[in-house]
Design a protein around this motif. Structure first.
Motif, PDB file in Angstrom:
ATOM      1  N   ARG A 118       0.832  -1.202   0.000  1.00 38.51           N
ATOM      2  CA  ARG A 118       0.000   0.000   0.000  1.00 38.51           C
ATOM      3  C   ARG A 118       0.867   1.253   0.000  1.00 38.51           C
ATOM      4  O   ARG A 118       2.061   1.200   0.319  1.00 38.51           O
ATOM      5  N   THR A 119       0.240   2.351  -0.369  1.00 39.85           N
ATOM      6  CA  THR A 119       0.852   3.660  -0.152  1.00 39.85           C
ATOM      7  C   THR A 119       0.501   4.088   1.265  1.00 39.85           C
ATOM      8  O   THR A 119      -0.671   4.086   1.657  1.00 39.85           O
ATOM      9  N   ASP A 120       1.523   4.436   2.040  1.00 47.13           N
ATOM     10  CA  ASP A 120       1.302   4.887   3.422  1.00 47.13           C
ATOM     11  C   ASP A 120       0.359   6.087   3.420  1.00 47.13           C
ATOM     12  O   ASP A 120       0.504   6.993   2.596  1.00 47.13           O
ATOM     13  N   PRO A 121      -0.631   6.111   4.317  1.00 48.82           N
ATOM     14  CA  PRO A 121      -1.534   7.267   4.383  1.00 48.82           C
ATOM     15  C   PRO A 121      -0.801   8.600   4.491  1.00 48.82           C
ATOM     16  O   PRO A 121      -1.261   9.609   3.947  1.00 48.82           O
ATOM     17  N   ALA A 122       0.342   8.595   5.159  1.00 49.04           N
ATOM     18  CA  ALA A 122       1.111   9.836   5.309  1.00 49.04           C
ATOM     19  C   ALA A 122       1.724  10.303   3.996  1.00 49.04           C
ATOM     20  O   ALA A 122       2.152  11.458   3.885  1.00 49.04           O
ATOM     21  N   GLN A 123       1.763   9.419   2.988  1.00 51.25           N
ATOM     22  CA  GLN A 123       2.353   9.754   1.697  1.00 51.25           C
ATOM     23  C   GLN A 123       1.307  10.184   0.669  1.00 51.25           C
ATOM     24  O   GLN A 123       1.625  10.395  -0.501  1.00 51.25           O
ATOM     25  N   ARG A 124       0.043  10.326   1.091  1.00 53.13           N
ATOM     26  CA  ARG A 124      -1.046  10.628   0.151  1.00 53.13           C
ATOM     27  C   ARG A 124      -1.477  12.088   0.180  1.00 53.13           C
ATOM     28  O   ARG A 124      -2.528  12.432  -0.358  1.00 53.13           O
ATOM     29  N   ASP A 125      -0.655  12.947   0.772  1.00 54.24           N
ATOM     30  CA  ASP A 125      -1.033  14.356   0.919  1.00 54.24           C
ATOM     31  C   ASP A 125      -0.771  15.175  -0.332  1.00 54.24           C
ATOM     32  O   ASP A 125      -1.126  16.359  -0.401  1.00 54.24           O
TER      33      ASP A 125
END
Length: 316
Positions: A118-125
């Motif tokens: 997955r793409t880390d939620p912190a990297q989706r900004d």
């Protein structure tokens, strides 16, 4: 990533000096393009490499990202190698490892493992680029039921050569007088090579089966030019070199010893027998594989539609 039940890659007639040319099939996976080169009908493996996907290049918009839910594997090692982007790998061993460009991430399924990507939620900004290769290495029969394992090595830990317009990192195995730190189950080589215009890279002579995937640019081999997104498979023993075209080239070099017999494939499972595949299918359907800590709520169901189970041998 999960396998796709789609058409095989295309293998046009090969020019002199080349055993097989493979043109990957492109597929859309949730708005992200994947190109598959292995397995092909004419060529199941190159050495132990039985699966080869190019992911991207592409971009995820703000708030979006890669979301490959937990899914199982047996009988293989997965190798995720990135040029751009980042993936958060989690598995049923409790591993939680960010995968970044240039590092090697070697997950051995053995008798069974489950993982998510997955793409880390912190990297989706903000928008994020993604470009890389995921490959599977079939395990020899003696290691098919080994204990699952995961190994991570940063780019700085991998052997690097820089000379005569060549910059090459050995990702795994042995070749060109180098040895990578990752433990492997059979003789192989896997390398990331960037060539300046006109630079040359010889094939490693010590390996029986050898291939090259043109990631970017173009190369010339035995008088024929090959553009990007082509996999080339070479005859054993031929002393050949690849020469970069006028814009340079980036290649992934791969191969090794011929596998100890063909392999059967079903979805994300690889095995030397149909019976082992059936066992793995039943175990996943019945929920008997382990969970992924930190990613227990979702999973990819066993495909209910027709998925080809096949074994292929090396061409004569």
């Amino acid at each position: 990533m999960s396998t796709l039940d789609e058409e095989d890659p295309v293998c046009p007639p090969a020019p002199p000096g080349i055993e097989t040319v493979i043109i990957p099939r492109a597929h859309d996976v949730g708005g992200f393009e994947v190109r598959r080169a292995l397995p092909a009908r004419e060529r199941q493996m190159v050495g132990p490499f039985i699966f080869f996907d190019q992911m991207g290049p592409g971009e995820f918009l703000t708030g979006k990202g890669l979301d490959v839910r937990p899914h199982p594997h047996i009988g293989l090692s997965t190798v995720t190698y990135l040029f751009e982007g980042e993936i958060l790998h989690r598995d049923s061993l409790g591993t939680a490892q960010p995968i970044r460009p240039g590092a090697v991430n070697w997950m051995t399924a053995g008798r069974g493992i489950v993982h998510s990507e997955r793409t880390d939620p912190a990297q989706r900004d903000r928008p994020r680029r993604m470009f890389g290769i995921q490959s599977w290495v079939a395990l020899p029969k003696s290691a098919e039921d080994s204990a699952p394992a995961f190994a991570h090595h940063d780019a700085a830990a991998l052997p690097l050569v820089e000379e005569n317009g060549l910059r090459m990192r050995l990702v795994a195995g042995e070749g060109w007088g180098l040895k990578a730190p990752v433990a492997v189950s059979s003789p192989l080589f896997y390398a990331d090579a960037v060539l300046a215009p006109g630079a040359r890279l010889p094939l490693p002579a010590e390996h029986e089966e050898r291939g090259a995937y043109v990631v970017q640019g173009s190369v010339e081999v035995a008088g024929t030019r090959f553009e990007a997104e082509r996999m080339l498979v070479f005859r054993a023993g031929d002393a050949l070199a690849l020469t970069a075209g006028p814009e340079g080239a980036r290649l992934l070099m791969l191969g090794g010893a011929a596998m100890d017999g063909p392999r059967y494939l079903y979805w994300n499972f690889v095995a030397s027998s149909r019976e082992r595949l059936e066992q793995a299918k039943a175990e996943w359907k019945d929920g008997r594989f382990p969970k992924v800590p930190g990613d227990e709520k979702e999973f990819i169901p066993l495909p209910e539609g027709r998925v080809t189970v096949r074994a292929a041998t090396r061409p004569d």
